[in-house]
Design a protein around this motif. Structure first.
Motif, PDB file in Angstrom:
ATOM      1  N   THR A  63      15.020 -28.772  -9.495  1.00 12.81           N
ATOM      2  CA  THR A  63      14.020 -27.702  -9.465  1.00 12.81           C
ATOM      3  C   THR A  63      13.518 -27.421 -10.874  1.00 12.81           C
ATOM      4  O   THR A  63      12.305 -27.316 -11.111  1.00 12.81           O
ATOM      5  CB  THR A  63      14.615 -26.414  -8.856  1.00 12.81           C
ATOM      6  OG1 THR A  63      15.015 -26.690  -7.520  1.00 12.81           O
ATOM      7  CG2 THR A  63      13.612 -25.278  -8.854  1.00 12.81           C
ATOM      8  N   ASN A  99       4.716 -33.594  -6.008  1.00  8.33           N
ATOM      9  CA  ASN A  99       5.148 -32.281  -5.537  1.00  8.33           C
ATOM     10  C   ASN A  99       5.638 -32.340  -4.089  1.00  8.33           C
ATOM     11  O   ASN A  99       6.644 -31.710  -3.741  1.00  8.33           O
ATOM     12  CB  ASN A  99       4.019 -31.258  -5.670  1.00  8.33           C
ATOM     13  CG  ASN A  99       3.723 -30.914  -7.105  1.00  8.33           C
ATOM     14  OD1 ASN A  99       4.583 -31.003  -7.977  1.00  8.33           O
ATOM     15  ND2 ASN A  99       2.485 -30.516  -7.371  1.00  8.33           N
ATOM     16  N   GLU A 100       4.957 -33.114  -3.246  1.00  6.68           N
ATOM     17  CA  GLU A 100       5.394 -33.265  -1.857  1.00  6.68           C
ATOM     18  C   GLU A 100       6.776 -33.916  -1.779  1.00  6.68           C
ATOM     19  O   GLU A 100       7.648 -33.473  -1.030  1.00  6.68           O
ATOM     20  CB  GLU A 100       4.387 -34.101  -1.066  1.00  6.68           C
ATOM     21  CG  GLU A 100       3.049 -33.435  -0.840  1.00  6.68           C
ATOM     22  CD  GLU A 100       2.008 -34.386  -0.265  1.00  6.68           C
ATOM     23  OE1 GLU A 100       2.378 -35.522   0.142  1.00  6.68           O
ATOM     24  OE2 GLU A 100       0.828 -34.009  -0.224  1.00  6.68           O
ATOM     25  N   ARG A 103       9.518 -31.544  -3.043  1.00  8.66           N
ATOM     26  CA  ARG A 103       9.877 -30.542  -2.027  1.00  8.66           C
ATOM     27  C   ARG A 103      10.756 -31.158  -0.937  1.00  8.66           C
ATOM     28  O   ARG A 103      11.696 -30.519  -0.457  1.00  8.66           O
ATOM     29  CB  ARG A 103       8.625 -29.929  -1.420  1.00  8.66           C
ATOM     30  CG  ARG A 103       7.994 -28.843  -2.281  1.00  8.66           C
ATOM     31  CD  ARG A 103       6.938 -28.044  -1.526  1.00  8.66           C
ATOM     32  NE  ARG A 103       5.838 -28.855  -1.014  1.00  8.66           N
ATOM     33  CZ  ARG A 103       4.737 -29.148  -1.695  1.00  8.66           C
ATOM     34  NH1 ARG A 103       4.573 -28.693  -2.921  1.00  8.66           N
ATOM     35  NH2 ARG A 103       3.801 -29.890  -1.156  1.00  8.66           N
ATOM     36  N   ASP A 107      14.421 -29.848  -0.179  1.00 12.28           N
ATOM     37  CA  ASP A 107      14.780 -29.417   1.175  1.00 12.28           C
ATOM     38  C   ASP A 107      16.036 -30.135   1.668  1.00 12.28           C
ATOM     39  O   ASP A 107      16.910 -29.523   2.290  1.00 12.28           O
ATOM     40  CB  ASP A 107      13.635 -29.670   2.160  1.00 12.28           C
ATOM     41  CG  ASP A 107      12.468 -28.729   1.971  1.00 12.28           C
ATOM     42  OD1 ASP A 107      12.627 -27.707   1.261  1.00 12.28           O
ATOM     43  OD2 ASP A 107      11.379 -29.010   2.526  1.00 12.28           O
TER      44      ASP A 107
END
Length: 150
Positions: A63, A99-100, A103, A107
């Motif tokens: 992150t 970015n996708e 994430r 997740d």
């Protein structure tokens, strides 16, 4: 099947050199007679904690570092695009895909960490329930023994 063929098959089955034995409701014993194997997968709390901690650490670190990369890439893409370079649009596209993917990874790390935490808590609750049920049975047995005068 002819009678002789049936007799031959029965004789082969009875021969200890060609014997195939059926084992019901048990794990195949280890060579050498090790009777301690149960056939169940055993994972200790330390193992689960280590995996959960690694997933949590990866989540935190990724992150932080991916956030720096995202900000720098978006800034560079905006600057290049503002100056009329086609590379700015391409870098912007790459940044969106990054970015996708970031994430998705975050997740997955959160899912692993949360699932292991849930599993640990659920097993503790199950252990507590089983201990209560077993102690209730012992108390019930004790009551029957007292009634009979043992």
């Amino acid at each position: 099947m002819a009678w002789e063929e049936w007799e031959q098959l029965k004789a082969q089955a009875a021969d200890p050199r060609h014997s195939t034995r059926m084992q019901l409701n048990q794990y195949v014993a280890a060579p050498g007679g090790g009777g301690d194997t149960k056939g169940d997968l055993v994972v200790g709390h330390k193992d689960l904690e280590a995996v959960g901690k690694a997933a949590h650490d990866l989540f935190d670190d990724f992150t932080n570092y991916s956030g720096h990369a995202r900000v720098a890439s978006e800034s560079a893409a905006g600057g290049l695009k503002g100056e009329g370079f086609a590379l700015g649009g391409a870098l912007e596209h790459v940044t969106e895909r990054w970015n996708e993917q970031a994430r998705t990874l975050l997740d997955a790390c959160a899912h692993i960490s949360n699932h292991l935490r849930y599993t640990k808590n659920q097993h503790a609750a199950d252990d507590s329930y089983i201990a209560g049920a077993v102690s209730s049975i012992a108390t019930l047995d004790e009551g029957f023994d007292n009634r009979r005068g043992y």
